[in-house]
Enzyme design. Structure first.
Site, short mmCIF file in Angstrom:
data_model
loop_
_atom_site.label_atom_id
_atom_site.label_comp_id
_atom_site.label_asym_id
_atom_site.label_seq_id
_atom_site.Cartn_x
_atom_site.Cartn_y
_atom_site.Cartn_z
N ASP A 180 5.95 6.94 -4.85
CA ASP A 180 7.36 7.06 -4.46
C ASP A 180 7.40 7.06 -2.94
O ASP A 180 8.33 6.57 -2.32
CB ASP A 180 8.00 8.41 -4.83
N HIS B 275 5.72 11.53 -6.45
CA HIS B 275 4.57 10.77 -6.92
C HIS B 275 4.00 10.06 -5.70
O HIS B 275 4.75 9.70 -4.79
CB HIS B 275 4.94 9.65 -7.90
#
Ligand code: XLS
Ligand code: NI
Ligand code: NI
Length: 445
Positions: free
Chosen positions: A111, A108
């Site tokens: 992240d 993501h």
């Protein structure tokens, strides 16, 4: 100690590249079934399985739950600023990918890069980390399987992202999808995933469901057009899940998503990313949701994990059940493979598993379970009577009136006359136990 792969600090000291040692080995840090270069049929195990490690559970999730904070102490989190933590995390991630010898990873936006409420700062953070990831990819040969945007953690998304009743939030969600698409293209990812984080509702009393779903389709259409305009040629994927975090998630299961995509003419660009634990939350088996997607030509990729039979939530455990992986690989082999998708371990070690080594053990177990599932499924399809037995059940549609029925040559009155002529149908056993025994026989071969 310095890291063999980046020349920097080593985050998993004492663990080298994981070797294949076979079932005779008791070395916990060796593969027992996954032999990357071994051929199964016309492809190697690595080519069939296309494993990916996920960035979020593996390097960001320290094990917090609603009852307490995380239990794992990540050395890459022991830095002063969000920037230095992100850099260290990426070093650790690439060390892990390389030692495990997996070809892919998934991420993501946030992240990888520090989040920021200021749009420009958010974009700058992500671009910086993407440039670093690109260097690491070139140095190691590791690639992105798919990218995505986290449209569910920030409080602004509490009422949904693309389906939020407030247009300002919908537009803010587009900032992240646009940036995550650009990141995926820059890093050569072959797919882009939409998991409908908080796209759903907690109460129908305050929700116009039809309207929210129309907004969702419009948003996906725009994302597709933008992706294609910047050179993204891969698959967009929707990842179904029936509930959690919302009481009702719009992308409930494979059937629901297939219907939605077809209704909005999105099925040419979008396929499905099926997650085992989401299928079981929907009251299906993993195999069922894979089969539904595959039957529509829409099985694009897989989030490989499992739930817990006694729990009704998304436990995201590493796959260890051979029966499940045989079932999954039967579907995958019958459709001729998963490429350009793959098997992403959207799974986390248990909160009680606190050694750095546990992350290796979990992935080794998951990879071995799928490798064995592949071997058994291949054996069942190429050596056992399974396919023949299954096809034989439908033999009455191969000729005569059955074949006329399939070709649309009969009307309802013809069926009536056929039945009247034929008398009571002869009882034909479904033989479920015979199939189950066959699977267990090949599992123990
Ligand atoms: C959560 C989802 C998520 C997606 C990516 O349940 O599985 O991890 O795979 O956003
Ligand atoms: Ni999940
Ligand atoms: Ni997932």
């Amino acid at each position: 100690m310095s890291n063999l792969f980046t020349g920097k600090r080593e985050y998993f000291p004492g663990i080298g590249r994981i070797p294949f040692e076979g079932v005779g080995s008791d070395n916990p840090l060796a593969y027992k079934h996954y032999d990357a270069t071994r051929k199964i049929g016309d492809k190697t195990m690595a080519e069939h399985l296309r494993f990916a490690v996920c960035y979020w559970h593996s390097f960001c999730n320290s094990g917090g739950d609603p009852f307490g904070p995380g239990t794992r102490r990540f050395p890459w989190d022991e830095h002063d600023t969000a920037t230095t933590r992100a850099d260290a995390r990426m070093d650790a991630a690439f060390e892990f990918f390389t030692k495990l010898d997996v070809p892919y990873y998934c991420f993501h936006d946030i992240d990888m890069a520090p989040d920021a409420e200021d749009v420009g700062e958010y974009e700058k953070n992500l671009r910086r980390m993407v440039a670093m990831a690109k260097e690491r990819q070139e140095a190691t040969g590791i690639k992105v399987l798919w990218g995505t945007a986290n449209l569910f953690s920030h409080p602004r998304y509490m009422n949904g992202a693309a389906t939020n009743p407030d247009f300002a939030v919908v537009a803010r969600a587009a900032v992240q999808v646009k940036a995550a698409l650009e990141a995926t293209v820059e890093l050569g990812g072959s797919s882009y995933v939409f998991w409908g984080g908080r796209e759903g509702y907690s109460s129908l009393h305050n929700t116009q469901m039809k309207r929210e779903l129309e907004h969702f389709a419009r948003f996906l259409e725009m994302a597709r057009d933008y992706g294609r305009s910047i050179g993204f040629n891969g698959n967009f994927l929707i990842e179904p899940k029936p509930m959690e975090p919302m009481k009702h998630q719009y992308d409930f299961d494979s059937s629901t998503v297939v219907g939605f995509l077809k209704q909005h003419g999105l099925d040419k660009d979008f396929k499905l990313n099926i997650e085992a634990n989401h299928a079981t939350l929907a009251g299906h088996t993993f195999e069922h949701d894979l089969q539904v997607a595959s039957d529509h030509g829409l099985l694009g990729s897989v989030d490989a994990n499992r739930g817990n039979a006694q729990n009704g939530w998304d436990t995201d455990q590493f796959p260890t059940d051979l029966y499940d992986t045989v079932g999954a690989m039967l579907v995958v082999l019958r459709q001729g493979g998963l490429a350009p998708g793959g098997l992403n371990f959207d799974a986390k070690v248990r909160r009680e598993s606190t050694d750095a080594e546990d992350l290796f053990l979990a992935h080794i177990g998951g990879m071995d379970t799928f490798a064995r599932g592949l071997e058994v499924a291949h054996g069942l399809l190429t050596q056992s009577p399974l396919e023949h037995q299954r096809a034989k059940r439908y033999v009455s549609f191969e000729a005569g009136a059955g074949s006329d029925f399939v070709q649309g040559k009969l009307g309802f009155a013809d069926l009536r006359d056929y039945a009247a002529r034929n008398g009571e149908p002869v009882q034909l056993s479904g033989k479920q136990e015979r199939y189950e025994n066959l699977i267990n026989q090949y599992l123990s071969r």
